[in-house]
Each structure stands twice: as C-alpha cells, then as structure tokens.
Design an enzyme around this catalytic site. Structure first.
Site, PDB file in Angstrom:
ATOM      1  N   ARG A  96       0.831  -1.209   0.000  1.00 30.36           N
ATOM      2  CA  ARG A  96       0.000   0.000   0.000  1.00 30.36           C
ATOM      3  C   ARG A  96       0.863   1.255   0.000  1.00 30.36           C
ATOM      4  O   ARG A  96       0.528   2.254  -0.644  1.00 30.36           O
ATOM      5  CB  ARG A  96      -0.967   0.012   1.196  1.00 30.36           C
ATOM      6  CG  ARG A  96      -2.045  -1.030   1.081  1.00 30.36           C
ATOM      7  CD  ARG A  96      -2.925  -0.800  -0.165  1.00 30.36           C
ATOM      8  NE  ARG A  96      -3.837  -1.893  -0.343  1.00 30.36           N
ATOM      9  CZ  ARG A  96      -3.854  -2.708  -1.401  1.00 30.36           C
ATOM     10  NH1 ARG A  96      -3.008  -2.536  -2.394  1.00 30.36           N
ATOM     11  NH2 ARG A  96      -4.714  -3.683  -1.482  1.00 30.36           N
ATOM     12  N   GLU A  99       2.046   1.504  -3.458  1.00 32.99           N
ATOM     13  CA  GLU A  99       0.934   1.987  -4.272  1.00 32.99           C
ATOM     14  C   GLU A  99       0.748   3.497  -4.094  1.00 32.99           C
ATOM     15  O   GLU A  99       0.526   4.225  -5.061  1.00 32.99           O
ATOM     16  CB  GLU A  99      -0.341   1.245  -3.873  1.00 32.99           C
ATOM     17  CG  GLU A  99      -1.581   1.685  -4.618  1.00 32.99           C
ATOM     18  CD  GLU A  99      -2.827   0.960  -4.136  1.00 32.99           C
ATOM     19  OE1 GLU A  99      -3.623   0.581  -5.000  1.00 32.99           O
ATOM     20  OE2 GLU A  99      -3.001   0.782  -2.915  1.00 32.99           O
ATOM     21  N   SER A 122      15.594  14.731   2.141  1.00 30.31           N
ATOM     22  CA  SER A 122      16.550  13.794   2.725  1.00 30.31           C
ATOM     23  C   SER A 122      15.864  12.663   3.471  1.00 30.31           C
ATOM     24  O   SER A 122      14.884  12.872   4.184  1.00 30.31           O
ATOM     25  CB  SER A 122      17.474  14.537   3.701  1.00 30.31           C
ATOM     26  OG  SER A 122      18.339  13.630   4.342  1.00 30.31           O
TER      27      SER A 122
END
Length: 156
Positions: A96, A99, A122
């Site tokens: 997820r 995704e 960073s």
C-alpha cells in the site's frame, strides 16, 4: 570506531532474534524504545536492520531482550540498508505504501519542486511519526508524517 556491514545477512539474522525475543517477552516496539532517548520509529528501524544504534541505546535494548554483548555490538554497526527485495512488494501493508508512491509520487515531486526548487527530501536528516486517530465516519485512520530536510541541487 564506526564499522559497517558488507551484506544484509548478519543484521537479518539479528532481526530474526530480536523479533523472537520481543515476542517471547511480550514487548512492544515502544517498550524497546523507552529509555533509549530515541524515537520508536528510529529504534524499530534499527532493530529491523536499517540503522545503527548508539552504544547506550543498543545496550538498553539488548538487555530488555535478553540478547548478549555480540548483539549490542552488531546493532551499532552501519547496516547494508534496504528491507524490500527487488520487484513489487507482496506484503499488503508495504504494497500500500508502494501503491501510494505509484499514485502520488509524481504529485509529491511536482509539489516539492514547485515549493522548494530543484532538489530532494533527505531520508538521512529525517523524522518519521505514526499516529492512530479516530475516523469521524467510524473506525481508525493512520496519520503518517514524513519529515525530511530539503537539500537543493547545487550546480558545480
């Protein structure tokens, strides 16, 4: 003196021992982070093989886990980072996040560059936080904060 690992194997073995000891002792990641002076996110990442721990924090954690001096020493080494093997992640939780970056990655890049200029956020000078909040529509929501220092591209 700082030492670094040349492969992930030693830290992966230690991670397995940490998780086993954590489970047997019925400790949470927060329990392990307590008294280290470090955030639960950083200590968890270190115990999962992604960061070194300062000597005092390594000693505190290994004492709670009942692990020896060798484990404390290994926790202080700079690991070979990376916890997701090649390809698309198969674990549903990690997928997820993958995704989310597939869907919103280009949006985040565009907004970072528009607001900050050419550069990066960073992952070294970085803070991570996660909170569970109640959803007004029922259930719970996860509020995840990624707080990284902006580093501009410097022409040379």
């Amino acid at each position: 003196m700082l030492h670094s690992q040349a492969s992930q194997a030693p830290r992966q073995e230690l991670t397995a021992a940490v998780i086993d000891a954590k489970t047997r002792a019925n400790l949470s990641w927060q329990d392990l982070a307590d008294d280290t002076g470090l955030s639960v996110a950083f200590v968890t990442a270190a115990l999962l093989g992604q960061h070194p721990l300062p000597a005092a924090a390594a000693a505190t954690v290994t004492e709670k886990l009942g692990l020896g001096d060798d484990a404390a020493l290994l926790l202080q080494t700079i690991p070979m980072r990376g916890s997701i093997p090649g390809g698309v992640p198969t674990d549903p939780t990690i997928y997820r996040f993958y995704e989310m970056l597939q869907v919103y990655g280009s949006t985040l890049k565009a907004l970072v560059h528009e607001q900050f200029g050419d550069g990066i956020i960073s992952a070294i000078n970085f803070k991570l936080d996660i909170k569970k909040v109640e959803d007004p529509d029922g259930g719970s929501r996860a509020v995840i904060t990624l707080d990284g220092k902006y580093l501009p591209t410097v022409p040379f």
